[in-house]
Design an enzyme around this catalytic site. Structure first.
Site, short mmCIF file in Angstrom:
data_model
loop_
_atom_site.label_atom_id
_atom_site.label_comp_id
_atom_site.label_asym_id
_atom_site.label_seq_id
_atom_site.Cartn_x
_atom_site.Cartn_y
_atom_site.Cartn_z
N THR A 18 -2.39 4.92 8.60
CA THR A 18 -2.46 5.60 7.31
C THR A 18 -3.40 4.82 6.39
OG1 THR A 18 -0.20 6.37 7.64
CG2 THR A 18 -1.03 6.43 5.39
N LYS B 64 24.89 0.42 4.26
CA LYS B 64 26.30 0.55 4.66
C LYS B 64 27.20 0.42 3.42
CE LYS B 64 29.47 -2.00 7.66
NZ LYS B 64 29.64 -3.44 7.49
N TYR C 35 5.08 -7.99 15.89
CA TYR C 35 5.19 -6.74 15.12
C TYR C 35 5.78 -5.63 15.98
CZ TYR C 35 3.55 -2.90 12.09
OH TYR C 35 3.47 -1.79 11.26
N PHE D 183 0.83 -1.21 0.00
CA PHE D 183 0.00 0.00 0.00
C PHE D 183 0.87 1.27 0.00
CE2 PHE D 183 -1.93 2.87 3.38
CZ PHE D 183 -2.50 3.73 2.46
N ASP E 161 10.20 -6.85 -3.42
CA ASP E 161 9.00 -7.28 -2.66
C ASP E 161 8.81 -8.78 -2.84
OD1 ASP E 161 6.14 -7.54 -1.80
OD2 ASP E 161 6.29 -5.37 -1.71
N ASN E 162 8.38 -9.45 -1.78
CA ASN E 162 8.10 -10.90 -1.92
C ASN E 162 6.62 -11.17 -2.22
OD1 ASN E 162 6.85 -10.47 0.50
ND2 ASN E 162 7.97 -12.05 1.64
P1 NAD Z 1 1.50 -3.61 3.17
O1 NAD Z 1 1.26 -4.94 3.78
O2 NAD Z 1 0.53 -3.11 2.16
O3 NAD Z 1 2.95 -3.54 2.53
C1 NAD Z 1 4.04 -4.28 2.99
C2 NAD Z 1 4.81 -4.76 1.76
O4 NAD Z 1 5.98 -5.47 2.19
C3 NAD Z 1 4.00 -5.75 0.92
O5 NAD Z 1 4.12 -5.44 -0.45
C4 NAD Z 1 4.63 -7.12 1.22
O6 NAD Z 1 4.49 -8.04 0.18
C5 NAD Z 1 6.08 -6.71 1.49
N1 NAD Z 1 6.80 -7.64 2.34
C6 NAD Z 1 6.42 -8.14 3.54
N2 NAD Z 1 7.37 -8.95 4.04
C7 NAD Z 1 8.39 -8.94 3.13
C8 NAD Z 1 9.64 -9.58 3.06
N3 NAD Z 1 10.05 -10.42 4.03
N4 NAD Z 1 10.41 -9.38 1.97
C9 NAD Z 1 10.01 -8.56 0.97
N5 NAD Z 1 8.83 -7.93 0.99
C10 NAD Z 1 8.03 -8.10 2.05
O7 NAD Z 1 1.60 -2.58 4.39
P2 NAD Z 1 1.77 -1.00 4.37
O8 NAD Z 1 0.63 -0.42 5.11
O9 NAD Z 1 2.09 -0.51 3.03
O10 NAD Z 1 3.04 -0.84 5.33
C11 NAD Z 1 4.33 -0.59 4.81
C12 NAD Z 1 5.29 -0.36 5.96
O11 NAD Z 1 4.87 0.76 6.74
C13 NAD Z 1 5.40 -1.54 6.92
O12 NAD Z 1 6.74 -1.72 7.29
C14 NAD Z 1 4.59 -1.10 8.12
O13 NAD Z 1 5.08 -1.66 9.32
C15 NAD Z 1 4.77 0.41 8.10
N6 NAD Z 1 3.62 1.08 8.75
C16 NAD Z 1 2.43 1.21 8.09
C17 NAD Z 1 1.37 1.83 8.74
C18 NAD Z 1 0.03 2.05 8.07
O14 NAD Z 1 -0.87 2.60 8.69
N7 NAD Z 1 -0.17 1.66 6.81
C19 NAD Z 1 1.51 2.29 10.05
C20 NAD Z 1 2.72 2.09 10.68
C21 NAD Z 1 3.79 1.52 10.02
#
Ligand code: NAD
Ligand code: UDP
Length: 327
Positions: free
Chosen positions: A179, A109, A149, A16, A36-37
């Site tokens: 978000t 790094k 988490y 997202f 991305d995985n």
């Molecule tokens: P999301 O689940 O839509 O996106 C996460 C992405 O990471 C996905 O595309 C998933 O396939 C990829 N992914 C997960 N594990 C992986 C791995 N081991 N290797 C490669 N790719 C991997 O979630 P998001 O809302 O877009 O969140 C993105 C980041 O922002 C996250 O790290 C999350 O902790 C952080 N975050 C988001 C929010 C929010 O409200 N959306 C709030 C706090 C923190």
């Protein structure tokens, strides 16, 4: 001769936040490498960007990164973020947060470039300080169902600061608060996507607990602006910095707003509150304002929800959402 383009590596770029960020970076003239995985993200989110300046690498960041990747800046967003997703395979979540971040820090790094680490308001757990300031150390249950988490992200912050102190890596830690916006998956499981897709399909709106718990919801464009500004800060700006919209709302208020905006006839149902669900959440964003050139969110909740609504209307057109919710 054409100048070499600045290379932005975005781990988690098909998710997202990641896909919205990739689009912004391309627009800013960067060469984007999206790693991305596809565990919670989706290739559809980035397909339209693939081209000379956008590379997609399907890779799990808990494994060593493919050889030959160079970066001028790194955004590490790769980690499941919805409670439903991160609790499905909690060990994989901890690995993504900790080992994944370690691998991305190694790349930073080697490339001698800045790395933005997407941390979370979850590091505050169920906060005793309100609103939350960056110097509050939080109240996290270290053995609960959310700890994969919460503690994973706390450990990732600690790794970032140690790479900074030990190796001089230019780290930028941001603590993102809830978000929402276009690019979210219909089956994401988080409250905004759930309520909107439920309202659009006439399914019951699932309020967990009595709905008095609060969150502060930020529209995606406001976050993306802050991420880009944060990465451009001087090396001594490591964070952590809160990024969120201080407009705090209860889950009940959000449900009422979604019903009003959609004109839905969905009824409200109450189901048990998940374990360790924080009671309240509101960021103090004064530090972000000072460090990021007066940054503050500009999209009102109602406007952001309308845009998100339009996105989900298109996305879910003709789909039977009952399958998403197993109703
Ligand atoms: P999301 O689940 O839509 O996106 C996460 C992405 O990471 C996905 O595309 C998933 O396939 C990829 N992914 C997960 N594990 C992986 C791995 N081991 N290797 C490669 N790719 C991997 O979630 P998001 O809302 O877009 O969140 C993105 C980041 O922002 C996250 O790290 C999350 O902790 C952080 N975050 C988001 C929010 C929010 O409200 N959306 C709030 C706090 C923190
Ligand atoms: N929530 C809810 N119904 C849903 C999904 C979530 O009432 O269908 C509540 C959840 O219990 C929490 C808030 O909404 O209090 C935000 O949940 P979300 O999963 O979006 O994010 P987080 O808990 O990580 O802040």
């Amino acid at each position: 001769m054409q100048d070499k383009k600045h290379i932005s590596v975005v781990a988690g770029g098909a998710g997202f936040i990641g896909s919205n960020l990739c689009r912004r970076l391309l627009h800013d003239g960067r060469h984007v490498v999206c790693i991305d995985n596809l565990s919670t993200g989706c290739f559809d989110n980035v397909q339209s960007m693939v081209g000379d300046d956008f590379e997609f690498i399907r890779h799990d960041i808990t494994e060593p990164l493919p050889i030959g990747i160079h970066a001028d800046e790194i955004y590490n967003l790769a980690c499941p973020a919805s409670p439903v997703h991160y609790q499905r395979n909690p060990i994989a979540t901890t690995k993504a947060a900790v080992i994944g971040t370690l691998n991305m820090l190694e790349l930073a790094k080697a490339s001698k470039c800045p790395i933005l680490q997407s941390s979370t308001s979850e590091v505050y757990g169920n906060p005793n300080v309100h609103p939350q300031t960056e110097d509050y150390n939080g109240n996290v249950n270290p053995v609960g169902v959310r700890s994969c988490y919460d503690e994973g992200k706390r450990c990732a912050e600690s790794l970032c600061m140690d790479y900074h102190r030990q190796y001089g890596v230019n780290v930028k830690i941001v603590r993102i608060f809830n978000t929402y916006g276009p690019g979210m998956a219909s089956d994401d499981g988080r409250v905004v996507s759930n309520f909107i897709t439920q309202a659009l399909s006439g399914l019951p709106i699932t309020i967990y607990g009595d709905g008095s718990q609060t969150r502060s919801f930020m529209y995606i464009d406001d976050l993306i602006e802050a991420l880009v500004r944060m990465t451009a800060t001087a090396k001594d700006v490591t964070g952590p910095v809160n990024l969120g919209n201080p407009d705090e709302r209860s889950v009940n208020e959000l449900a009422d707003m979604v019903i009003a905006l959609t004109g839905s006839h969905s009824r409200l149902i109450h189901t048990p509150l998940p374990k360790d669900d924080p009671c309240r959440r509101r960021p103090d964003i004064s530090l972000a304002g000072r460090l990021l050139g007066g940054w503050h969110p500009i999209v009102e909740l109602e406007d952001g929800l309308c845009k998100t609504l339009e996105y989900f209307k298109t996305k879910t057109k003709g789909k039977n959402l009952a399958n998403v919710y197993n109703c």
